[in-house]
Design a protein around this motif. Sequence first.
Motif, short mmCIF file in Angstrom:
data_model
loop_
_atom_site.label_atom_id
_atom_site.label_comp_id
_atom_site.label_asym_id
_atom_site.label_seq_id
_atom_site.Cartn_x
_atom_site.Cartn_y
_atom_site.Cartn_z
N ASN A 256 0.81 -1.22 0.00
CA ASN A 256 0.00 0.00 0.00
C ASN A 256 0.85 1.27 0.00
OD1 ASN A 256 0.97 0.01 2.60
ND2 ASN A 256 -1.02 -0.43 3.55
N ILE A 257 2.18 1.15 0.22
CA ILE A 257 3.03 2.34 0.15
C ILE A 257 3.16 2.82 -1.30
CG2 ILE A 257 4.34 1.60 2.15
CD1 ILE A 257 6.62 0.86 0.30
N PHE A 258 2.75 1.97 -2.28
CA PHE A 258 2.79 2.38 -3.68
C PHE A 258 1.47 3.00 -4.15
CE2 PHE A 258 5.91 -1.28 -3.94
CZ PHE A 258 7.03 -0.48 -4.07
N ALA A 259 0.60 3.30 -3.22
CA ALA A 259 -0.73 3.78 -3.60
C ALA A 259 -0.68 5.06 -4.42
CB ALA A 259 -1.58 3.98 -2.35
N TYR A 260 0.32 5.90 -4.21
CA TYR A 260 0.39 7.19 -4.91
C TYR A 260 1.47 7.21 -5.99
CZ TYR A 260 -2.45 8.71 -0.99
OH TYR A 260 -3.45 8.84 -0.04
N HIS A 261 1.99 6.05 -6.34
CA HIS A 261 3.04 5.97 -7.36
C HIS A 261 2.40 5.74 -8.73
CE1 HIS A 261 5.45 5.54 -3.77
NE2 HIS A 261 6.57 5.50 -4.47
N SER A 262 1.85 6.77 -9.28
CA SER A 262 1.10 6.63 -10.53
C SER A 262 1.98 6.34 -11.73
CB SER A 262 0.29 7.90 -10.79
OG SER A 262 1.16 9.02 -10.87
N LYS A 263 3.28 6.63 -11.65
CA LYS A 263 4.18 6.42 -12.79
C LYS A 263 4.87 5.07 -12.76
CE LYS A 263 5.23 11.37 -13.04
NZ LYS A 263 6.31 12.41 -12.99
N LEU A 264 4.64 4.29 -11.76
CA LEU A 264 5.39 3.05 -11.54
C LEU A 264 5.12 2.04 -12.66
CD1 LEU A 264 7.34 2.14 -9.36
CD2 LEU A 264 5.45 1.01 -8.20
N LYS A 265 6.21 1.49 -13.22
CA LYS A 265 6.11 0.51 -14.30
C LYS A 265 6.75 -0.83 -13.94
CE LYS A 265 4.13 3.21 -17.33
NZ LYS A 265 2.75 2.95 -17.81
N ALA A 266 7.68 -0.84 -13.01
CA ALA A 266 8.39 -2.09 -12.69
C ALA A 266 8.68 -2.18 -11.20
CB ALA A 266 9.69 -2.18 -13.48
N ILE A 267 8.30 -3.31 -10.59
CA ILE A 267 8.60 -3.61 -9.19
C ILE A 267 9.28 -4.97 -9.14
CG2 ILE A 267 7.68 -4.01 -6.88
CD1 ILE A 267 5.29 -2.30 -7.61
N LEU A 268 10.52 -5.00 -8.62
CA LEU A 268 11.27 -6.25 -8.50
C LEU A 268 11.70 -6.41 -7.05
CD1 LEU A 268 12.06 -4.82 -11.45
CD2 LEU A 268 13.33 -6.94 -11.69
#
Length: 791
Positions: A141-153
């Motif tokens: 849920n810490i990525f809730a405001y990361h609208s530009k995120l394309k890759a999580i590894l």
Amino acid sequence: MGGSFPAKELSAFENLENLDLSWNNFDGPLTIQVGLSNSRISPYIGALSSLKAISLAYNSLNGTLPKDLCSLKKLLELDLHDNLFEGILPTCLNNLTSLRFLDISRNRFVGNISSYLIASLTSLEYIDLSYNQFEGLFQFNIFAYHSKLKAILLASENNKLEIETEISAGWDFSFQLMILVLSNCNLKLTGNIPKLLLDQRELEIIDLSHNNLNGSFPIWLFENKTRLRELNLQNNSFMGKFHLPPNQCKSIMYMDVSDNHLGGQLQENIGKITPNLKYLNLSRNHFEGYPPSSIVDKSHLLQHLDLSFNDFSGKVPTKLIASRTNLFSLKLCNNQFTGFDLPAAPSKEFGWSELRLLDISNNKLSGMIPRWIGNMTSLQSLVVSNNSFEGQIPCGLPNSLQLVDLSHNSLSGSLPSCLNLQNIEHLYLQGNKLTGPIPKSIFNSSSLLTLDLRDNNFFGSIPYQISAPPNLRILLLGGNNFSGIIPNQLCWLKKIGIMDLSKNSLSGTIPHCFHNMSFGKLYVNDFLYGSYSHDLNSLSLQVGSTFQTLFGWNSGKDYENIVYGQQVAVEFVTKYRSDSYHGDILNYMSGLDLSCNKLTGRIPQELGELSSIHTLNLSHNQLTGSISQTFSNLAELESLDLSHNNLSGEIPPALIALNFLEVFNVSYNNLSGKVPDMKAQFGTFEKSCYEGNPFLCGEPLDNNCTREDESHPSPTKSSNASEGQWYEVDPQVFFASFIGSYIIFFLGVACLLYIHPYWQQRCVNLIEDLKYRCYYPVFDTLKRLSNCLES
């Protein structure tokens, strides 16, 4: 380039925007200490205030991250992967609010991943925290405001990281991912697959491997994901049938569902459903039946197919191995195949294919080794071990072969001299019925690293040409009928690490020059083993380019140079058990086994110079002499077996210094004296290690080393007598007995000559012969001396 990181020198470039020092050999920390105080750190990196991108990947940098990195407010990319950084991430990294690319994977960072650290980096498009030592709970849920995120590894290395992917009710993720890697992460789920995948329609790469996910195969992962190219579900607990949905898998190029519990037969149209598939791994499941022919077709792109460790049966489909397809690597080992589905009248082109690796080992194949294998002119690895092939080895094996494993079959006859192995690196023929001498042609390959001829019926001497391959690392000739001496030419094999000559009929002495071989002592250029691999024009393992976010996002892999191969493995007996050593470990494993032969003479003390050897077995021979003191120099030794010989003398007490010794056996020799003290490793050895040596004493043996005459002194002996030595005798008695024996011997010879005229004549002739032999040399010498004096 090497040395410490040039922080001070770089600080002069005030306007520098892009700094790429990746793929070098820099080591040490990023900071420079000033003076003697650890609190004073020069802010040289922080002086590069214009930096937008920095890549230090693939170096050997270590230490903690300096806080002056946080002052680079314009930084868009930070790439530090594949180094040795450690410690906790500095909390001030949340000041880098412009950061779009963050890769700190494959380091040694520890602690919990700070939620407030990542939550403030809302400009992130790519984040890779994989393969560190992070632990604890990480909430998505810490990525809730990361609208530009394309890759999580977030692949974990220590299995101590827990990831909760669910988000609170009423919330939703504002990003559309292209890459999601959550490998070995102890996923905390309400179902069997993360719900966030339902709404991610732009995903191209999904990796949920090593997470113990269960339930049926999640075919819904393909729904509304028209861009999905790679799916990795390896090492989970999915069960049931493996059926792919039609019209939804056309974009898939890489699929790995190995190490699950999937079963049943493969769907007949699997090849048509996945027309762009290049890599398919279905190994270590419970699939059965006959592999469908549609899985490989001339029009398909499949290059790597792994069906190993299943229950497939019947005949191997001809299309898989003997037709013009794009297939480069085929693994069918550990199944129930019984033969080959051959055409009634094979054409001249039958068997022509682009295969580079063929592994059909551990099946139920029989008959002759197919001659059409010779038509596979690109084949580099051929593994047919643990079957029931019989007859002779055919001459027409491809010249391109680098690894050949024909071990544990029923092959017979001699090795044909026409066998062309000029490029061979690894040759395994163990456990057959091969006979005859070793042909010299087998040593024509200058690339030969491994030669395994164990447990056959080879005979004759070991040829001196065996020294020809300069890089030969493993030589296994045990369990044959070789005879003669051990040739000194073996000592020319400087890089030998494992040598087994046991269970033969070798005689003579152990060459003193064996200390010239490495037996584990390696240098930089001596590391010859790893996973035996080839390159394919297929999938790469590197995601994107480090600097691509500066010029527009390009998500995925370049589909080039995937590594496939056959891992080199060798069985070797050490510590009384046969272990299999794989890949890189073969660079370090070392051992010499000369047991069960007819070797004589003393053990060369030069063997004590093999300081890196791990196991030494000289048992069951006829060796004499003592155990050399130099054996105490074998610092890495783990197993020493000298049993069943004729060794004498004491066991050197200095052997106590061998701290890694786990097995020690000197039983059934003629050793005497006190055994080494029960200290260090010798405190673990039982009396069975010493049995068969009646003159050994001391713990753990029952024999006490205290002399009986010392423990119970006789009162009739004087103190002077007690100091005498046991071998002292009366001189008068000695001389009287000696003279009497001499007279008796003389009279006996005289009587024999008097009674027997034949021996009397022989004696006279002998005396005359000696007289003339002595007369003429003396006469000539005196005559020459007289002439010299006269002149």
